[in-house]
Design a protein around this motif. Sequence first.
Motif, PDB file in Angstrom:
ATOM      1  N   GLY A 210       0.810  -1.216   0.000  1.00  0.00           N
ATOM      2  CA  GLY A 210       0.000   0.000   0.000  1.00  0.00           C
ATOM      3  C   GLY A 210       0.835   1.254   0.000  1.00  0.00           C
ATOM      4  O   GLY A 210       2.027   1.233   0.305  1.00  0.00           O
ATOM      5  N   LYS A 211       0.166   2.380  -0.313  1.00  0.00           N
ATOM      6  CA  LYS A 211       0.902   3.652  -0.394  1.00  0.00           C
ATOM      7  C   LYS A 211       0.498   4.599   0.729  1.00  0.00           C
ATOM      8  O   LYS A 211       0.815   5.779   0.694  1.00  0.00           O
ATOM      9  N   ILE A 212      -0.266   4.074   1.700  1.00  0.00           N
ATOM     10  CA  ILE A 212      -0.759   4.953   2.769  1.00  0.00           C
ATOM     11  C   ILE A 212      -0.382   4.384   4.135  1.00  0.00           C
ATOM     12  O   ILE A 212      -0.534   3.185   4.364  1.00  0.00           O
ATOM     13  N   TYR A 213       0.104   5.236   5.027  1.00  0.00           N
ATOM     14  CA  TYR A 213       0.267   4.813   6.424  1.00  0.00           C
ATOM     15  C   TYR A 213      -0.637   5.667   7.291  1.00  0.00           C
ATOM     16  O   TYR A 213      -0.921   6.821   6.972  1.00  0.00           O
ATOM     17  N   SER A 214      -1.114   5.086   8.380  1.00  0.00           N
ATOM     18  CA  SER A 214      -2.137   5.732   9.179  1.00  0.00           C
ATOM     19  C   SER A 214      -1.787   5.575  10.651  1.00  0.00           C
ATOM     20  O   SER A 214      -1.822   4.468  11.191  1.00  0.00           O
ATOM     21  N   VAL A 215      -1.405   6.678  11.284  1.00  0.00           N
ATOM     22  CA  VAL A 215      -0.946   6.619  12.677  1.00  0.00           C
ATOM     23  C   VAL A 215      -1.082   7.996  13.312  1.00  0.00           C
ATOM     24  O   VAL A 215      -1.037   9.011  12.596  1.00  0.00           O
ATOM     25  N   ASN A 216      -1.240   8.034  14.621  1.00  0.00           N
ATOM     26  CA  ASN A 216      -1.238   9.315  15.329  1.00  0.00           C
ATOM     27  C   ASN A 216       0.216   9.714  15.574  1.00  0.00           C
ATOM     28  O   ASN A 216       0.846   9.265  16.532  1.00  0.00           O
ATOM     29  N   GLU A 217       0.746  10.557  14.675  1.00  0.00           N
ATOM     30  CA  GLU A 217       2.164  10.928  14.763  1.00  0.00           C
ATOM     31  C   GLU A 217       2.452  11.845  15.937  1.00  0.00           C
ATOM     32  O   GLU A 217       3.617  12.075  16.273  1.00  0.00           O
ATOM     33  N   GLY A 218       1.411  12.347  16.565  1.00  0.00           N
ATOM     34  CA  GLY A 218       1.599  13.180  17.755  1.00  0.00           C
ATOM     35  C   GLY A 218       2.241  12.409  18.903  1.00  0.00           C
ATOM     36  O   GLY A 218       2.770  13.000  19.845  1.00  0.00           O
ATOM     37  N   ASN A 219       2.208  11.072  18.798  1.00  0.00           N
ATOM     38  CA  ASN A 219       2.828  10.250  19.851  1.00  0.00           C
ATOM     39  C   ASN A 219       4.271   9.866  19.512  1.00  0.00           C
ATOM     40  O   ASN A 219       4.896   9.109  20.259  1.00  0.00           O
ATOM     41  N   ALA A 220       4.804  10.392  18.397  1.00  0.00           N
ATOM     42  CA  ALA A 220       6.095   9.907  17.880  1.00  0.00           C
ATOM     43  C   ALA A 220       7.234  10.005  18.895  1.00  0.00           C
ATOM     44  O   ALA A 220       8.107   9.142  18.931  1.00  0.00           O
ATOM     45  N   LYS A 221       7.216  11.023  19.719  1.00  0.00           N
ATOM     46  CA  LYS A 221       8.368  11.200  20.626  1.00  0.00           C
ATOM     47  C   LYS A 221       8.494  10.039  21.605  1.00  0.00           C
ATOM     48  O   LYS A 221       9.568   9.780  22.124  1.00  0.00           O
ATOM     49  N   ASN A 222       7.415   9.314  21.817  1.00  0.00           N
ATOM     50  CA  ASN A 222       7.462   8.201  22.775  1.00  0.00           C
ATOM     51  C   ASN A 222       7.512   6.815  22.121  1.00  0.00           C
ATOM     52  O   ASN A 222       7.401   5.806  22.809  1.00  0.00           O
ATOM     53  N   TRP A 223       7.612   6.765  20.785  1.00  0.00           N
ATOM     54  CA  TRP A 223       7.591   5.461  20.107  1.00  0.00           C
ATOM     55  C   TRP A 223       8.852   4.648  20.391  1.00  0.00           C
ATOM     56  O   TRP A 223       9.920   5.217  20.674  1.00  0.00           O
ATOM     57  N   ASP A 224       8.735   3.326  20.178  1.00  0.00           N
ATOM     58  CA  ASP A 224       9.925   2.475  20.274  1.00  0.00           C
ATOM     59  C   ASP A 224      10.669   2.499  18.928  1.00  0.00           C
ATOM     60  O   ASP A 224      10.180   3.076  17.934  1.00  0.00           O
ATOM     61  N   GLY A 225      11.853   1.879  18.913  1.00  0.00           N
ATOM     62  CA  GLY A 225      12.718   1.929  17.732  1.00  0.00           C
ATOM     63  C   GLY A 225      12.072   1.426  16.443  1.00  0.00           C
ATOM     64  O   GLY A 225      12.058   2.144  15.430  1.00  0.00           O
ATOM     65  N   PRO A 226      11.506   0.203  16.433  1.00  0.00           N
ATOM     66  CA  PRO A 226      10.948  -0.321  15.178  1.00  0.00           C
ATOM     67  C   PRO A 226       9.836   0.553  14.592  1.00  0.00           C
ATOM     68  O   PRO A 226       9.789   0.790  13.386  1.00  0.00           O
ATOM     69  N   THR A 227       8.946   1.072  15.457  1.00  0.00           N
ATOM     70  CA  THR A 227       7.861   1.925  14.942  1.00  0.00           C
ATOM     71  C   THR A 227       8.455   3.196  14.343  1.00  0.00           C
ATOM     72  O   THR A 227       8.083   3.612  13.231  1.00  0.00           O
ATOM     73  N   ALA A 228       9.397   3.807  15.088  1.00  0.00           N
ATOM     74  CA  ALA A 228      10.004   5.046  14.600  1.00  0.00           C
ATOM     75  C   ALA A 228      10.710   4.804  13.255  1.00  0.00           C
ATOM     76  O   ALA A 228      10.578   5.598  12.318  1.00  0.00           O
ATOM     77  N   LYS A 229      11.422   3.674  13.165  1.00  0.00           N
ATOM     78  CA  LYS A 229      12.150   3.372  11.913  1.00  0.00           C
ATOM     79  C   LYS A 229      11.178   3.164  10.761  1.00  0.00           C
ATOM     80  O   LYS A 229      11.399   3.622   9.641  1.00  0.00           O
ATOM     81  N   TYR A 230      10.078   2.448  11.035  1.00  0.00           N
ATOM     82  CA  TYR A 230       9.117   2.172   9.958  1.00  0.00           C
ATOM     83  C   TYR A 230       8.523   3.474   9.417  1.00  0.00           C
ATOM     84  O   TYR A 230       8.471   3.701   8.204  1.00  0.00           O
ATOM     85  N   VAL A 231       8.100   4.348  10.340  1.00  0.00           N
ATOM     86  CA  VAL A 231       7.450   5.587   9.897  1.00  0.00           C
ATOM     87  C   VAL A 231       8.455   6.497   9.177  1.00  0.00           C
ATOM     88  O   VAL A 231       8.128   7.149   8.169  1.00  0.00           O
ATOM     89  N   GLU A 232       9.691   6.492   9.652  1.00  0.00           N
ATOM     90  CA  GLU A 232      10.749   7.261   8.988  1.00  0.00           C
ATOM     91  C   GLU A 232      10.896   6.779   7.534  1.00  0.00           C
ATOM     92  O   GLU A 232      11.005   7.564   6.600  1.00  0.00           O
TER      93      GLU A 232
END
Length: 340
Positions: A210-232
């Motif tokens: 897919g070409k769309i990601y859907s997440v509340n990025e307002g929580n990014a500062k508290n994410w763990d490594g894998p989530t942060a890497k994926y969204v990056e």
Amino acid sequence: MDHAADAHRTDLMTVTRYVLNEQSRHPEARGDFTILLSHIVLGCKFVCTAVNKAGLAKLIGLAGETNVQGEEQKKLDVLSNEVFVKALVSSGRTCILVSEEDEEATFVDPRLRGKYCVVFDPLDGSSNIDCGVSIGTIFGVYMVDKDLDKISLDDVLQPGKNMLAAGYCMYGSSCTLVISTGNGVNGFTLDPSLGEFILTHPDIKIPKKGKIYSVNEGNAKNWDGPTAKYVEKCKFPTDGSSPKSLRYIGSMVADVHRTLLYGGIFLYPADKKSPNGKLRVLYEVFPMSFLMEQAGGQAFTGKERALDLIPTKIHQRSPIFLGSYDEVEEIKALYAAEQK
Ligand code: AFP
């Protein structure tokens, strides 16, 4: 005149007809599930009507109560919960009900018991009601195979893979019911003039990528490594592909519905403040994961296949990553890499 197309238009596949057809493939079935579903459908139609006239009927606003998660409860939540509980109990086909709005599970009066347990969120995304954004009902169904006098909470504290059926109804620009009984996913749209849900999205398959990601990025500062890497990677891909688009409504039914139809990924990960994420296992994570798998996608908690999780509490939460097969595969690889 195109007679074939005309015949198609006049041969209306209602949700009841569809489930009856499915039932005929199981000679042992006695119509109990069809009856249960017709009561769920009634609840959805009621909520749809209430949502449509919410502003007019002054239903919008706080009911003055808080629910088990400490969130403010809206009048529509209260109403929807009452309607679903009453419809499910009166079906005579349920024994245990778990609702997002009720702290305790409801054990149906023994005289009215049937073999199904229903877990549901009668009106998910309710903080969106006041601004007219799509909201929905989510449900999952388990079956107990024992003496109905001996039922206990353990009968609903089961992994999602044991669900018999799951679905959601989205109250949006149209009212759409998406359901799986374990044999693919089908979408039905309410024809208000007929009062019937008509099959409009047969055999839904989620695009593999897919070409769309859907997440509340307002929580990014508290994410763990894998989530942060994926969204990056979604935003700054290093493999020459185009960045993905971000779409986030904040109403799970609407975000998952789009993901199912267009492909991509929906994630509500763990973060430092909420190590179990936000979404509830029984009536948010499991039904949506069941639908995703049935549509050819995947659902992962960051540790395991979502449907393998065994809940220990009825309102338990879990992180969730669900959507297109390839996208979830990438997330799984990032978590696996972190384990090493
Ligand atoms: P509400 O029912 O309080 O609006 O919560 C909706 C929800 O449970 C789910 O539908 C959304 O995906 C998720 O919460 C949104 O959460 P955030 O507001 O933290 O992004």
